[in-house]
Design an enzyme around this catalytic site. Sequence first.
Site, mmCIF file in Angstrom:
data_model
loop_
_atom_site.group_PDB
_atom_site.id
_atom_site.type_symbol
_atom_site.label_atom_id
_atom_site.label_comp_id
_atom_site.label_asym_id
_atom_site.label_seq_id
_atom_site.Cartn_x
_atom_site.Cartn_y
_atom_site.Cartn_z
ATOM 1 N N HIS A 226 50.569 50.735 27.334
ATOM 2 C CA HIS A 226 52.025 50.545 27.379
ATOM 3 C C HIS A 226 52.543 50.952 28.738
ATOM 4 C CE1 HIS A 226 51.017 54.496 25.680
ATOM 5 N NE2 HIS A 226 52.077 54.967 26.316
ATOM 6 N N GLN B 274 48.157 59.987 28.314
ATOM 7 C CA GLN B 274 48.316 58.899 27.329
ATOM 8 C C GLN B 274 48.090 59.447 25.927
ATOM 9 O OE1 GLN B 274 45.858 55.421 27.987
ATOM 10 N NE2 GLN B 274 46.698 54.337 26.217
ATOM 11 N N HIS C 251 55.663 52.313 30.801
ATOM 12 C CA HIS C 251 56.964 52.976 30.688
ATOM 13 C C HIS C 251 57.886 52.422 31.773
ATOM 14 C CE1 HIS C 251 55.937 56.551 28.092
ATOM 15 N NE2 HIS C 251 54.712 56.251 28.495
ATOM 16 N N ILE D 158 61.181 55.997 21.595
ATOM 17 C CA ILE D 158 61.888 56.746 20.553
ATOM 18 C C ILE D 158 62.356 58.123 21.059
ATOM 19 C CG2 ILE D 158 59.926 57.913 19.461
ATOM 20 C CD1 ILE D 158 61.047 56.814 16.749
HETATM 21 P P1 AMP Z 1 52.259 58.105 26.220
HETATM 22 O O1 AMP Z 1 52.299 59.589 26.350
HETATM 23 O O2 AMP Z 1 52.273 57.379 27.537
HETATM 24 O O3 AMP Z 1 51.154 57.618 25.303
HETATM 25 O O4 AMP Z 1 53.638 57.703 25.583
HETATM 26 C C1 AMP Z 1 53.829 57.269 24.278
HETATM 27 C C2 AMP Z 1 55.303 57.088 24.114
HETATM 28 O O5 AMP Z 1 55.519 56.424 22.890
HETATM 29 C C3 AMP Z 1 56.099 58.397 24.064
HETATM 30 O O6 AMP Z 1 57.035 58.423 25.131
HETATM 31 C C4 AMP Z 1 56.769 58.358 22.701
HETATM 32 O O7 AMP Z 1 58.077 58.858 22.729
HETATM 33 C C5 AMP Z 1 56.726 56.886 22.353
HETATM 34 N N1 AMP Z 1 56.696 56.580 20.932
HETATM 35 C C6 AMP Z 1 55.899 57.136 19.981
HETATM 36 N N2 AMP Z 1 56.128 56.564 18.793
HETATM 37 C C7 AMP Z 1 57.091 55.623 18.984
HETATM 38 C C8 AMP Z 1 57.761 54.703 18.126
HETATM 39 N N3 AMP Z 1 57.486 54.620 16.809
HETATM 40 N N4 AMP Z 1 58.694 53.895 18.658
HETATM 41 C C9 AMP Z 1 58.987 53.974 19.976
HETATM 42 N N5 AMP Z 1 58.384 54.813 20.835
HETATM 43 C C10 AMP Z 1 57.453 55.631 20.354
#
Ligand code: AMP
Length: 142
Positions: free
Chosen positions: A99, A93, A101, A31
């Site tokens: 997840h 994280q 990236h 997002i």
């Molecule tokens: P991390 O810091 O590796 O946990 O990354 C989490 C990622 O999830 C971030 O890059 C956010 O931008 C992404 N994110 C959070 N909420 C959503 C959502 N509802 N849909 C898509 N991506 C999201």
Amino acid sequence: MATCLFCEIAQRRRPAEVVLDDPQALAFLDIYPSARGHTLVIPRAHAEYLGELDDALIGPLFQAVKRVTELLQRALGAQGFTVGLNHGRAAGQHVPHLHVHIIPRYAGDRGTGVQGVVRSAPDEPLAQVAAAVRRSAEPRPS
Ligand code: AMP
Ligand code: ZN
């Protein structure tokens, strides 16, 4: 378990821009993209860390990663990818559902390689670090 954001996306109870929908894995656009086509690939099953994910689900997760790189290359002309996990809080994280990236890379995007994420090389010799890691693989005396 408390509500998990990415479980909700996996169950299609929360909207997301899904680009790949596999039986064991799902891929959707981040997002807050770091680059055009920045995608997250998740296992459908909840696991916070790799160590919590069933071994049988590791293959399907990384097959989805492979497939998404092919799609992004074809659809967006990505010239390379930075693929990585922020694995654990210390690594950045924020969402506690594993997840991967996939950040498409384009010539001249001024990004770095993954080695640029942290610069805290130890003074310790490599052999000493390797020996510590190898010892941890040995069975512990009971
Ligand atoms: P991390 O810091 O590796 O946990 O990354 C989490 C990622 O999830 C971030 O890059 C956010 O931008 C992404 N994110 C959070 N909420 C959503 C959502 N509802 N849909 C898509 N991506 C999201
Ligand atoms: Zn979850």
